[in-house]
Design a protein around this motif. Structure first.
Motif, short mmCIF file in Angstrom:
data_model
loop_
_atom_site.label_atom_id
_atom_site.label_comp_id
_atom_site.label_asym_id
_atom_site.label_seq_id
_atom_site.Cartn_x
_atom_site.Cartn_y
_atom_site.Cartn_z
N GLU A 251 0.84 -1.19 0.00
CA GLU A 251 0.00 0.00 0.00
C GLU A 251 0.88 1.24 0.00
O GLU A 251 2.06 1.19 0.31
CB GLU A 251 -0.89 0.02 1.24
CG GLU A 251 -2.00 -1.00 1.21
CD GLU A 251 -2.95 -0.76 2.38
OE1 GLU A 251 -4.11 -0.47 2.11
OE2 GLU A 251 -2.51 -0.88 3.53
N GLU A 252 0.26 2.37 -0.33
CA GLU A 252 0.98 3.63 -0.28
C GLU A 252 1.46 3.88 1.13
O GLU A 252 0.73 3.67 2.11
CB GLU A 252 0.05 4.77 -0.73
CG GLU A 252 0.73 6.12 -0.79
CD GLU A 252 -0.19 7.20 -1.29
OE1 GLU A 252 0.07 8.38 -1.01
OE2 GLU A 252 -1.17 6.85 -1.97
N ALA A 253 2.69 4.34 1.25
CA ALA A 253 3.28 4.54 2.57
C ALA A 253 2.49 5.57 3.36
O ALA A 253 2.03 6.56 2.82
CB ALA A 253 4.74 4.99 2.41
N GLY A 254 2.36 5.32 4.65
CA GLY A 254 1.70 6.28 5.53
C GLY A 254 0.22 6.07 5.73
O GLY A 254 -0.39 6.73 6.57
N LEU A 255 -0.41 5.16 4.98
CA LEU A 255 -1.84 4.92 5.13
C LEU A 255 -2.08 3.97 6.31
O LEU A 255 -1.44 2.94 6.44
CB LEU A 255 -2.43 4.32 3.85
CG LEU A 255 -2.36 5.18 2.59
CD1 LEU A 255 -3.08 4.49 1.44
CD2 LEU A 255 -2.95 6.55 2.84
N LYS A 256 -3.04 4.35 7.15
CA LYS A 256 -3.37 3.54 8.32
C LYS A 256 -4.52 2.60 8.00
O LYS A 256 -5.37 2.90 7.16
CB LYS A 256 -3.75 4.45 9.49
CG LYS A 256 -2.63 5.38 9.93
CD LYS A 256 -3.07 6.26 11.08
CE LYS A 256 -1.94 7.20 11.51
NZ LYS A 256 -2.36 8.09 12.63
N ARG A 257 -4.55 1.48 8.69
CA ARG A 257 -5.64 0.53 8.55
C ARG A 257 -6.52 0.57 9.80
O ARG A 257 -6.03 0.72 10.91
CB ARG A 257 -5.11 -0.88 8.33
CG ARG A 257 -4.26 -1.03 7.07
CD ARG A 257 -4.27 -2.46 6.57
NE ARG A 257 -5.60 -2.86 6.12
CZ ARG A 257 -6.08 -2.63 4.89
NH1 ARG A 257 -5.35 -1.97 4.01
NH2 ARG A 257 -7.29 -3.05 4.57
N ALA A 258 -7.82 0.46 9.60
CA ALA A 258 -8.76 0.49 10.72
C ALA A 258 -10.03 -0.25 10.31
O ALA A 258 -10.37 -0.33 9.13
CB ALA A 258 -9.09 1.93 11.13
N THR A 259 -10.72 -0.79 11.29
CA THR A 259 -12.00 -1.45 11.06
C THR A 259 -13.13 -0.45 11.33
O THR A 259 -12.91 0.63 11.90
CB THR A 259 -12.16 -2.67 11.97
OG1 THR A 259 -12.19 -2.21 13.34
CG2 THR A 259 -10.99 -3.63 11.80
N ALA A 260 -14.34 -0.83 10.95
CA ALA A 260 -15.50 0.02 11.20
C ALA A 260 -15.68 0.25 12.70
O ALA A 260 -15.99 1.37 13.15
CB ALA A 260 -16.75 -0.62 10.60
#
Length: 337
Positions: free
Chosen positions: A80-89
């Motif tokens: 993924e693009e660097a710096g993007l965070k992952r989160a759930t609903a």
């Protein structure tokens, strides 16, 4: 110069080409493997020794190039693009609740530019907002030279709107504001816009959420029973877009009973407004970030409002007189005096 997020087909092969060159270090063993494959595929030796060198025929060269590229690409995972965070609903919903709980009181000074006749009394407003949890709020608007334009007060489900220049006072329930017509509409929109600063757009107990990934943003669809509606069946109420770099809400849409956009809100220029109150565990939380620029577009085509905050102070004492008063006895919709 290419636009952000641009990636051509050749650009995507760059990691494969780098790995291809590194594979050439094992040239001798690779060529022997190609010789064996060529013999099996074409029924003859397509790699022929010639004075210490290996001559590669066209069929064998194609097989060799294909195998090397596959070997190179297979070692490069898609990132993924660097710096993007992952989160759930669920994590985003919890984040909204935490941001709402972080503000107990707030005072703010702002300027508003109004276009399209959304507020018939003025196109330029200097204003002040006062807030106390859970839902007491007062908005006051003035002309650039200090003349009072309006006062809007809400507490629980009741509201009062005073328009001194027009000699009118409207009051009733917030769920009935849409029935008040053009006069009450801009203040209904203002309450929604202020929700982005106050954090009052948190997910309710009877609401459900659905998460959609849209590149560098997350979209959170919020459904639930519509306030004031006869039916208690869940409907899509609003959408919120989170920037995946910061997980801040940068856009919101409010939907009407027909599923159409009732209002669209953009949040920009996020700044810290001070230390929030201590959470239940007693540990200090991080500093607050709130939008100092809010752009609101009316989905009914009545105009737009741009709000720019000059100062916001959080979690300091707000006196009862600063919050104003709403009569405990609401007037029927459409009343005016």
């Amino acid at each position: 110069t290419y636009p952000r997020g641009y990636a051509s087909a050749l650009h995507s092969l760059r990691p494969c080409w780098t790995n291809f060159l590194s594979i050439l270090d094992g040239y001798s063993s690779v060529m022997l493997l190609m010789y064996s494959l060529s013999t099996q595929l074409f029924g003859r030796a397509s790699l022929r020794p010639n004075r210490g060198f290996i001559h590669v025929t066209r069929p064998a060269s194609l097989v060799m190039l294909l195998c090397l590229l596959i070997a190179g690409c297979s070692t490069v995972p898609v990132q993924e693009e660097a710096g993007l965070k992952r989160a759930t609903a669920e994590e985003l919903a919890a984040l909204l609740r935490q941001r709402e709980a972080a503000i107990h009181t707030m005072k703010g000074l702002f300027s508003a530019k109004v276009r399209g006749g959304l507020i018939p009394i003025s196109t330029r407003v200097e204003g002040a907002v006062y807030y106390r949890r859970p839902n007491a709020m007062r908005l006051r608007g003035f002309t650039p030279i200090g003349g009072e334009l309006f006062e809007f007060v809400q507490a629980d489900d009741l509201y009062l709107l005073r328009l001194p220049t027009m000699g009118k006072v409207l009051s009733g329930r917030q769920s009935e504001m849409s029935e008040m017509g053009k006069l009450a509409r801009p203040f209904e929109l203002s309450v929604w816009a202020m929700g982005g600063v106050l954090g009052t757009s948190a997910i309710g107990k009877d609401e459900t959420v659905k998460l959609v990934e849209e590149g560098t943003r997350y979209r959170l669809d919020v459904s639930g029973p519509r306030p004031g509606a006869a039916s208690k069946d869940p409907q899509l109420l609003r959408r919120m877009w989170f920037d995946r770099r910061t997980l801040l809400v940068v856009q919101e849409e409010r939907l009407n009973g027909s599923g159409e956009t009732d209002a669209s809100i953009q949040y920009e220029d996020f700044r810290s407004i001070g230390e929030p109150a201590l959470p239940a565990n007693g540990h200090a939380d991080s500093r607050l970030l709130r939008p100092f620029k809010i752009s609101l577009e009316d989905g009914r085509g009545q105009g737009s409002v741009q709000v720019t905050f000059h100062e916001i102070i959080s979690n300091q004492d707000v006196k009862s007189e600063e919050l104003g008063r709403v009569s405990g006895r609401s007037s029927p919709p459409g009343s005016a005096s």
